[in-house]
Design a protein around this motif. Structure first.
Motif, short mmCIF file in Angstrom:
data_model
loop_
_atom_site.label_atom_id
_atom_site.label_comp_id
_atom_site.label_asym_id
_atom_site.label_seq_id
_atom_site.Cartn_x
_atom_site.Cartn_y
_atom_site.Cartn_z
N PHE A 176 0.86 -1.18 0.00
CA PHE A 176 0.00 0.00 0.00
C PHE A 176 0.90 1.23 0.00
O PHE A 176 1.88 1.30 0.76
CB PHE A 176 -0.90 0.02 1.23
CG PHE A 176 -2.09 -0.90 1.14
CD1 PHE A 176 -2.04 -2.05 0.39
CD2 PHE A 176 -3.27 -0.61 1.82
CE1 PHE A 176 -3.12 -2.90 0.29
CE2 PHE A 176 -4.36 -1.45 1.74
CZ PHE A 176 -4.29 -2.60 0.97
N MET A 177 0.55 2.22 -0.82
CA MET A 177 1.44 3.37 -0.97
C MET A 177 0.64 4.61 -1.35
O MET A 177 -0.38 4.53 -2.05
CB MET A 177 2.49 3.06 -2.05
CG MET A 177 3.53 4.14 -2.25
SD MET A 177 4.76 3.61 -3.47
CE MET A 177 5.85 5.04 -3.44
N VAL A 178 1.11 5.76 -0.88
CA VAL A 178 0.54 7.05 -1.28
C VAL A 178 1.47 7.65 -2.32
O VAL A 178 2.63 7.96 -2.02
CB VAL A 178 0.43 8.00 -0.07
CG1 VAL A 178 -0.10 9.35 -0.52
CG2 VAL A 178 -0.48 7.40 1.00
N PRO A 179 1.03 7.80 -3.58
CA PRO A 179 1.92 8.33 -4.62
C PRO A 179 2.12 9.82 -4.48
O PRO A 179 1.20 10.56 -4.09
CB PRO A 179 1.16 7.99 -5.92
CG PRO A 179 -0.28 7.98 -5.52
CD PRO A 179 -0.32 7.48 -4.10
N ALA A 180 3.33 10.27 -4.79
CA ALA A 180 3.63 11.70 -4.69
C ALA A 180 3.28 12.45 -5.97
O ALA A 180 3.09 13.67 -5.95
CB ALA A 180 5.11 11.89 -4.37
N ASP A 181 3.19 11.72 -7.07
CA ASP A 181 2.98 12.37 -8.37
C ASP A 181 1.59 12.10 -8.94
O ASP A 181 1.37 12.28 -10.14
CB ASP A 181 4.04 11.89 -9.36
CG ASP A 181 4.05 10.38 -9.51
OD1 ASP A 181 3.37 9.70 -8.71
OD2 ASP A 181 4.73 9.87 -10.42
N ARG A 182 0.67 11.68 -8.10
CA ARG A 182 -0.66 11.33 -8.61
C ARG A 182 -1.71 11.59 -7.54
O ARG A 182 -1.57 11.15 -6.41
CB ARG A 182 -0.68 9.86 -9.03
CG ARG A 182 -1.96 9.38 -9.66
CD ARG A 182 -1.75 7.99 -10.23
NE ARG A 182 -2.91 7.52 -10.98
CZ ARG A 182 -2.89 6.48 -11.79
NH1 ARG A 182 -1.77 5.79 -11.97
NH2 ARG A 182 -3.97 6.10 -12.44
N MET A 195 -3.28 4.70 -2.92
CA MET A 195 -4.47 5.26 -2.28
C MET A 195 -4.20 6.68 -1.81
O MET A 195 -3.07 7.15 -1.78
CB MET A 195 -4.91 4.39 -1.11
CG MET A 195 -3.88 4.17 -0.03
SD MET A 195 -4.53 3.29 1.42
CE MET A 195 -5.33 1.90 0.67
N ASN A 196 -5.28 7.34 -1.43
CA ASN A 196 -5.23 8.70 -0.92
C ASN A 196 -4.53 8.73 0.44
O ASN A 196 -4.61 7.77 1.21
CB ASN A 196 -6.67 9.23 -0.81
CG ASN A 196 -6.72 10.63 -0.26
OD1 ASN A 196 -6.84 10.81 0.95
ND2 ASN A 196 -6.65 11.62 -1.14
N GLU A 197 -3.87 9.85 0.75
CA GLU A 197 -3.12 9.94 2.01
C GLU A 197 -4.03 9.79 3.23
O GLU A 197 -3.68 9.08 4.19
CB GLU A 197 -2.38 11.28 2.09
CG GLU A 197 -1.58 11.43 3.38
CD GLU A 197 -0.78 12.72 3.44
OE1 GLU A 197 -0.32 13.09 4.54
OE2 GLU A 197 -0.60 13.37 2.38
N ALA A 198 -5.20 10.45 3.20
CA ALA A 198 -6.11 10.34 4.35
C ALA A 198 -6.58 8.90 4.54
O ALA A 198 -6.68 8.42 5.68
CB ALA A 198 -7.30 11.28 4.14
N ASP A 199 -6.87 8.21 3.44
CA ASP A 199 -7.29 6.80 3.54
C ASP A 199 -6.16 5.94 4.09
O ASP A 199 -6.39 5.03 4.91
CB ASP A 199 -7.71 6.27 2.16
CG ASP A 199 -9.01 6.89 1.67
OD1 ASP A 199 -9.79 7.35 2.53
OD2 ASP A 199 -9.24 6.89 0.45
#
Length: 378
Positions: free
Chosen positions: A113-119, A176-180
């Protein structure tokens, strides 16, 4: 020079006809020889292509990844670290990263699971990797639920699937989204999994790493070059492990090839005696036998190498892929960029062609220097 070339051409023609007269022996040796070259070349080509692919993928990776350690274990990076790192001279860009592993009891596989920085990803939606799409039967618009480690069930909508061209690095990825992400893993605000850094001067990367250790003694900077060396070591270890498993087959071939090359049959001895009796010189007989060994080994090398190339780059190394890929459950499906290393080809050629060719010269030299009448009677 021209007479010498014509002489060698006639010797090659005679050698080819001699091999054709002994089809059974020649085809048996050729088959085993080609199979050995095929296996060795497949492993070498695939490992070399994986190394190049890893180098290409990591070319865009951060030059330094900073982790925080507590009691020797990886821990969350608390607030304030990014600000302190920003005061270090030479750091060009800093990025706090959020990622973690999730175990899926359905597939018995780990996802990343990861929060992308460019998307930008809409809350409540996720983007999944190709292997996850394939194994879970997902597509854009489908819903999927994950149970967090707290026991709470979270449901997401699949917004898109990552491109299959990126499957080597994104097979098990869930964006996924950072808050999620923070809610799912119960991450406190301001904390990050690690910190990615880019350095203005590539020659100063190691010096910046030393400064990071001085500023943040509880941290561990991981340089991109160290990651590349680790990947290279892993591929070398897996390649060596596979070749070790094949060592018995290689040894058996060596014994088989030596026996075939070193043992002259009665028919071959009579043939040599006749050639000597009708005026062939010792050098001609040795040259004829040299061309025999060289042609067999060269043909086996070419066929085996071409077959290995097709096996690796067109059939995805189907026979041995699980040994070298290393994924336990979610095997990525990807096409490697064809890569051929001249030094690797030369090394394989030397170790497969020259020994057999040289092995043919010892018995033929003994027979060619013996009296023709004695050779035909033996």
């Amino acid at each position: 020079m021209k007479p010498w070339i014509e002489r060698q051409r006639h010797l090659i023609d005679f050698t080819a006809q001699s091999l054709a007269r002994r089809k059974g022996k020649s085809l048996g040796l050729l088959f085993v020889y080609t199979l050995l070259v095929f296996v060795l070349a497949s492993v070498a080509l695939y490992t070399h292509a994986l190394r190049n692919e890893a180098t290409r993928v990591l070319a865009g990776a951060p030059e330094i990844v900073l982790q925080r350690l507590i009691a020797g274990r990886h821990d969350l990076v608390p607030p304030g670290y990014i600000e302190r790192i920003g005061r270090i001279r030479g750091v060009q860009k800093i990025e706090g990263r959020l990622w973690g592993y999730y175990y899926d009891s359905v597939l018995k596989a780990n996802y990343t699971f990861m929060v992308p920085a460019d998307r930008e990803i809409v809350p409540g939606e996720i983007v999944v990797g190709p292997a996850l799409e394939r194994t879970r039967g997902l597509s854009a618009g489908n819903g999927i639920s994950f149970r967090a480690y707290s026991g709470e069930l979270h449901t997401f909508i699949v917004a898109a699937v990552l491109a299959h061209e990126s499957e080597l690095v994104s097979a098990d990825l869930v964006l996924m989204n950072e808050a999620d992400f923070r809610r799912f893993f119960a991450y406190p605000d301001g904390h990050y999994t690690d910190i990615a850094l880019w350095v203005a001067n590539p020659l100063e990367v190691r010096n910046v790493g030393v400064k990071l250790l001085g500023t943040l003694p509880d941290s561990r900077p991981i340089l991109r070059e160290e990651v590349l060396r680790t990947y290279a070591s892993i591929f070398d270890w897996r390649e060596g492990m596979m070749l070790a498993l094949l060592s018995a087959a290689i040894l058996a071939f060596g014994i088989f090839a030596w026996e075939k090359a070193a043992g002259l049959s009665a028919e071959e001895k009579r043939e040599i005696g006749i050639l000597k009796a009708i005026g062939w010189e010792t050098g001609d007989v040795i040259a004829m036998k040299f061309w025999e060994g060289f042609l067999v080994s060269l043909f086996a090398f070419l066929v085996g190498y071409v077959a290995a190339y097709v096996h690796v780059f067109h059939f995805e190394f189907t026979l041995f892929a699980p040994v070298l890929k290393g994924w336990a459950v979610l095997y990525p499906s990807f096409a490697l960029t064809p890569q051929i290393d001249g030094l690797q080809v030369a090394t394989l050629f030397v170790f497969t062609v020259l020994p057999y060719t040289a092995a043919t010269l010892v018995p033929i030299w003994r027979a060619a220097t013996t009296d023709p009448d004695t050779v035909m009677r033996s």
